[in-house]
Design an enzyme around this catalytic site. Structure first.
Site, short mmCIF file in Angstrom:
data_model
loop_
_atom_site.label_atom_id
_atom_site.label_comp_id
_atom_site.label_asym_id
_atom_site.label_seq_id
_atom_site.Cartn_x
_atom_site.Cartn_y
_atom_site.Cartn_z
N SER A 75 0.83 -1.20 0.00
CA SER A 75 0.00 0.00 0.00
C SER A 75 0.87 1.25 0.00
CB SER A 75 -0.90 0.02 1.25
OG SER A 75 -1.74 -1.10 1.30
N SER A 76 0.51 2.24 -0.83
CA SER A 76 1.18 3.53 -0.88
C SER A 76 2.68 3.35 -1.18
CB SER A 76 0.94 4.28 0.42
OG SER A 76 1.36 5.61 0.33
N SER A 77 3.56 3.67 -0.26
CA SER A 77 4.99 3.46 -0.50
C SER A 77 5.27 1.99 -0.77
CB SER A 77 5.81 3.94 0.71
OG SER A 77 7.19 3.80 0.48
N ALA B 226 3.19 0.02 -2.25
CA ALA B 226 2.73 -0.19 -3.62
C ALA B 226 3.79 0.25 -4.62
CB ALA B 226 1.43 0.57 -3.88
N HIS C 94 -6.94 7.81 -0.10
CA HIS C 94 -5.65 7.15 0.02
C HIS C 94 -5.61 6.41 1.35
CE1 HIS C 94 -1.42 6.60 -0.93
NE2 HIS C 94 -1.11 6.96 0.31
#
Length: 260
Positions: free
Chosen positions: A100-102, A104, A244
């Site tokens: 997820s996020s970083s 991802a 997000h």
């Protein structure tokens, strides 16, 4: 490196690398996702890396981390996979990444730099492989790092340009690349929604496929599924009004990975 090995695991056991967001930790991602619970019934191993940076973000911007066998965070995670294969009975031929996020972003980096290691990825609210490095260079920054141009979804390239960028990180590689699931919310103001299409462009070029169909309310209300080619190599899911980050869909990830 944190690892979850179920008491009843397959022999050899598939490996899922579950990668946390900025400010996160391996144990935090263990607690905030259901991969370990599902591992108890399906017999796979889960690796939860923890970022060594003070802010808990992954290095997805240095040429070192972006490039095959050059070092950095990406190579460290690959070393974790090797360790799990040698010491916990992991299956080298069934290794997958999600985050997820970083995390991802790192999943995209791993898929680009180590396509010989990872067979599939599921990306929750990230940016294209190499986007932070490209944006930093464009902005004239001496050291690649966080950059608003990419984070805000303003780093736009053709599919060919994105694909060439990914291929440049493993020169001479002629094998296949991982199949990818791409998730993003339309109301993501941390890693802008424009990154969704840019990431799809990148992997559609890598797999040499184009958009063939879209389906509303799939896999649930408010989401739109975009299928590329025959759907075996690339699918995108856009969440209308979702911020997000997109909630983790663990069962769908495992189905994508081929872990029944």
């Amino acid at each position: 490196m944190y690892i979850y090995v179920p008491s009843k695991k397959l022999t050899p056991a598939p490996i899922v690398v579950a990668i946390h967001y900025c400010t996160g930790t391996g144990p935090g991602y263990f607690s905030g996702s259901r991969y370990a619970t599902l591992a108890d019934t399906k017999g796979f191993i889960v690796i939860y890396p923890s970022s060594p940076s003070s802010g808990g973000c992954w290095d997805v911007s240095s040429k070192t981390s972006l490039t095959h066998d050059a070092g950095g965070d990406s190579k460290t995670i690959v070393n974790m996979v090797d360790y799990a294969v040698k010491n916990y009975g992991g299956d080298r031929d069934r290794v997958f990444a999600t985050g997820s996020s970083s995390g991802a972003m790192m999943t995209n980096v791993l898929a680009g730099a180590y396509p010989d290691v990872f067979k599939a990825g599921s990306v929750y609210s990230g940016v294209p492989d190499g986007c932070f490095y490209v944006s930093s260079a464009t902005a004239g920054m001496a050291t690649p790092g966080w950059n608003n141009e990419c984070a805000n979804g303003r780093s736009v390239k053709t599919a060919q340009q994105w694909g060439d960028l990914t291929r440049s990180y493993y020169p001479g590689y002629q094998g296949s690349y991982p199949k990818m699931l791409i998730w993003h919310g339309s109301s993501d103001y941390t890693l802008g929604y424009g990154n969704y299409q840019e990431t799809l462009k990148q992997w559609s070029n890598i797999h040499d496929i184009s958009l063939t169909s879209t389906k509303s309310n799939s896999p649930q209300g408010g989401y739109t599924q975009s299928t590329y080619g025959d759907g075996s190599q690339l699918i995108g899911y856009s969440g209308q009004g979702v911020g997000h980050t997109v909630p983790i869909h663990e069962e769908m990830d495992l189905e994508w990975f081929g872990i029944a």
